[in-house]
Design a protein around this motif. Structure first.
Motif, PDB file in Angstrom:
ATOM      1  N   MET A   1       0.846  -1.188   0.000  1.00 51.68           N
ATOM      2  CA  MET A   1       0.000   0.000   0.000  1.00 51.68           C
ATOM      3  C   MET A   1       0.888   1.247   0.000  1.00 51.68           C
ATOM      4  O   MET A   1       1.768   1.376   0.841  1.00 51.68           O
ATOM      5  CB  MET A   1      -0.904  -0.003   1.240  1.00 51.68           C
ATOM      6  N   LYS A   2       0.636   2.125  -0.941  1.00 51.25           N
ATOM      7  CA  LYS A   2       1.450   3.335  -1.062  1.00 51.25           C
ATOM      8  C   LYS A   2       0.589   4.559  -0.793  1.00 51.25           C
ATOM      9  O   LYS A   2      -0.498   4.714  -1.344  1.00 51.25           O
ATOM     10  CB  LYS A   2       2.055   3.427  -2.473  1.00 51.25           C
ATOM     11  N   LEU A   3       1.108   5.455   0.057  1.00 52.49           N
ATOM     12  CA  LEU A   3       0.432   6.712   0.358  1.00 52.49           C
ATOM     13  C   LEU A   3       1.271   7.858  -0.192  1.00 52.49           C
ATOM     14  O   LEU A   3       2.472   7.950   0.101  1.00 52.49           O
ATOM     15  CB  LEU A   3       0.249   6.889   1.862  1.00 52.49           C
ATOM     16  N   THR A   4       0.658   8.708  -0.983  1.00 49.91           N
ATOM     17  CA  THR A   4       1.336   9.861  -1.561  1.00 49.91           C
ATOM     18  C   THR A   4       0.730  11.125  -0.961  1.00 49.91           C
ATOM     19  O   THR A   4      -0.494  11.328  -0.997  1.00 49.91           O
ATOM     20  CB  THR A   4       1.174   9.891  -3.091  1.00 49.91           C
ATOM     21  N   PHE A   5       1.589  11.961  -0.392  1.00 47.56           N
ATOM     22  CA  PHE A   5       1.135  13.216   0.213  1.00 47.56           C
ATOM     23  C   PHE A   5       0.962  14.262  -0.876  1.00 47.56           C
ATOM     24  O   PHE A   5       1.884  14.554  -1.638  1.00 47.56           O
ATOM     25  CB  PHE A   5       2.159  13.674   1.246  1.00 47.56           C
ATOM     26  N   LEU A   6      -0.234  14.838  -0.962  1.00 51.56           N
ATOM     27  CA  LEU A   6      -0.557  15.819  -1.994  1.00 51.56           C
ATOM     28  C   LEU A   6      -0.684  17.227  -1.418  1.00 51.56           C
ATOM     29  O   LEU A   6      -1.183  18.124  -2.079  1.00 51.56           O
ATOM     30  CB  LEU A   6      -1.860  15.422  -2.700  1.00 51.56           C
ATOM     31  N   GLY A   7      -0.213  17.404  -0.190  1.00 52.72           N
ATOM     32  CA  GLY A   7      -0.281  18.712   0.443  1.00 52.72           C
ATOM     33  C   GLY A   7      -1.476  18.838   1.364  1.00 52.72           C
ATOM     34  O   GLY A   7      -2.526  18.219   1.172  1.00 52.72           O
ATOM     35  N   HIS A   8      -1.317  19.620   2.420  1.00 50.91           N
ATOM     36  CA  HIS A   8      -2.351  19.896   3.410  1.00 50.91           C
ATOM     37  C   HIS A   8      -2.884  18.594   4.016  1.00 50.91           C
ATOM     38  O   HIS A   8      -2.143  17.902   4.697  1.00 50.91           O
ATOM     39  CB  HIS A   8      -3.461  20.743   2.794  1.00 50.91           C
ATOM     40  N   ALA A   9      -4.146  18.241   3.737  1.00 50.48           N
ATOM     41  CA  ALA A   9      -4.685  16.976   4.242  1.00 50.48           C
ATOM     42  C   ALA A   9      -5.072  16.048   3.095  1.00 50.48           C
ATOM     43  O   ALA A   9      -5.898  15.148   3.260  1.00 50.48           O
ATOM     44  CB  ALA A   9      -5.890  17.235   5.135  1.00 50.48           C
ATOM     45  N   LEU A  11      -4.350  13.154   0.341  1.00 50.04           N
ATOM     46  CA  LEU A  11      -3.539  11.955   0.175  1.00 50.04           C
ATOM     47  C   LEU A  11      -4.077  11.129  -0.982  1.00 50.04           C
ATOM     48  O   LEU A  11      -5.287  11.096  -1.225  1.00 50.04           O
ATOM     49  CB  LEU A  11      -3.593  11.085   1.436  1.00 50.04           C
ATOM     50  N   LEU A  12      -3.180  10.436  -1.658  1.00 51.71           N
ATOM     51  CA  LEU A  12      -3.577   9.425  -2.635  1.00 51.71           C
ATOM     52  C   LEU A  12      -3.084   8.089  -2.102  1.00 51.71           C
ATOM     53  O   LEU A  12      -1.881   7.913  -1.869  1.00 51.71           O
ATOM     54  CB  LEU A  12      -2.977   9.710  -4.007  1.00 51.71           C
ATOM     55  N   ILE A  13      -4.014   7.171  -1.883  1.00 55.04           N
ATOM     56  CA  ILE A  13      -3.678   5.840  -1.382  1.00 55.04           C
ATOM     57  C   ILE A  13      -3.808   4.863  -2.542  1.00 55.04           C
ATOM     58  O   ILE A  13      -4.901   4.685  -3.100  1.00 55.04           O
ATOM     59  CB  ILE A  13      -4.603   5.438  -0.224  1.00 55.04           C
ATOM     60  N   THR A  14      -2.696   4.261  -2.921  1.00 55.89           N
ATOM     61  CA  THR A  14      -2.665   3.362  -4.068  1.00 55.89           C
ATOM     62  C   THR A  14      -2.620   1.925  -3.576  1.00 55.89           C
ATOM     63  O   THR A  14      -1.660   1.504  -2.916  1.00 55.89           O
ATOM     64  CB  THR A  14      -1.448   3.647  -4.962  1.00 55.89           C
ATOM     65  N   LEU A  15      -3.661   1.189  -3.886  1.00 51.72           N
ATOM     66  CA  LEU A  15      -3.748  -0.225  -3.570  1.00 51.72           C
ATOM     67  C   LEU A  15      -3.422  -1.025  -4.829  1.00 51.72           C
ATOM     68  O   LEU A  15      -3.120  -0.457  -5.876  1.00 51.72           O
ATOM     69  CB  LEU A  15      -5.143  -0.564  -3.050  1.00 51.72           C
TER      70      LEU A  15
END
Length: 226
Positions: A1-9, A11-15
């Motif tokens: 599982m990958k979480l990408t921070f896109l700023g502020h609050a 997130l993109l969670i890639t399953l």
């Protein structure tokens, strides 16, 4: 599982098979808009913790272009369904098995209204259970005793907590929250976007380390894999 921070609050969670976008506030965030193209995100689901503009600004546009299903409280879902968008309503304490895993909608202490002042229901957070991982997405919240209930339900692999203070918990309360959650791996968010919530990164990491925990602070576009 990958979480990408896109700023502020955001997130993109890639399953393995699906992508979940959390609280997209990108086009209006000067720190993120030049680094993240919302047209490239293409999520399958958009999770919305509450109705404030800094969590919903790009929901409608991204949902229209991607066909994503919006998941949030009943009032927020009705708001977007009235715009012809696909959405799944939830409310506090409820859970649902989706095609990517399970979501449980849990309490948060905050406010929730759309930019025009209309009612956005009660704020919440999510417990995501997918790919043998358990993640708590707190949303905007104060420290609350309700967090002590979560480790009675599941053993968390990661807690995503607001740490910017002023509008939400700050670093010290987030450390207490991690105690309540019985979780030592923390991803901080809702910080640095504007003056009210700027933090000292080194001090925040030091405080968590002294408490026996790890605070992950990601740059915009940076990933964390669990």
């Amino acid at each position: 599982m990958k979480l990408t921070f896109l700023g502020h609050a955001s997130l993109l969670i890639t399953l393995q098979d699906k992508k979940l976008l959390v609280d997209p506030f990108i086009s209006g965030n000067e720190k993120a808009s030049g680094k993240v193209d919302i047209n490239d995100l293409d999520p399958d689901y958009i999770l919305v913790t509450h109705a404030h503009q800094d969590h919903t600004l790009d929901v409608e546009k991204i949902a229209k272009t991607s066909g994503a299903t919006i998941v949030s409280n009943y009032e927020i879902v009705v708001h977007y369904q009235n715009k012809g968008l696909q959405a799944h309503p939830m409310n506090h304490g409820g859970q649902w098995d989706f095609d990517f895993g399970r979501l449980k909608y849990v309490n948060a202490i905050h406010t929730s209204s759309f930019p025009d002042g209309s009612y956005g229901g009660q704020p919440g957070g999510f417990i995501l259970s997918a790919e043998n991982k358990e993640i708590y997405i707190a949303g905007d919240t104060a420290l609350t005793m309700d967090m002590k209930l979560i480790p009675m339900l599941t053993k968390l692999d990661l807690a995503i907590l607001p740490i910017g203070d002023n509008f939400t918990m700050g670093v010290d309360d987030a450390i207490l929250a991690s105690d309540f959650l019985a979780c030592t791996e923390i991803l901080g968010y809702h910080f640095d976007t504007f003056g009210y919530i700027e933090i000292d990164h080194d001090e925040a990491k030091r405080k968590f380390k002294e408490a026996g925990k790890t605070l992950h602070l990601l740059d915009i576009g940076q990933d964390l894999t669990i």
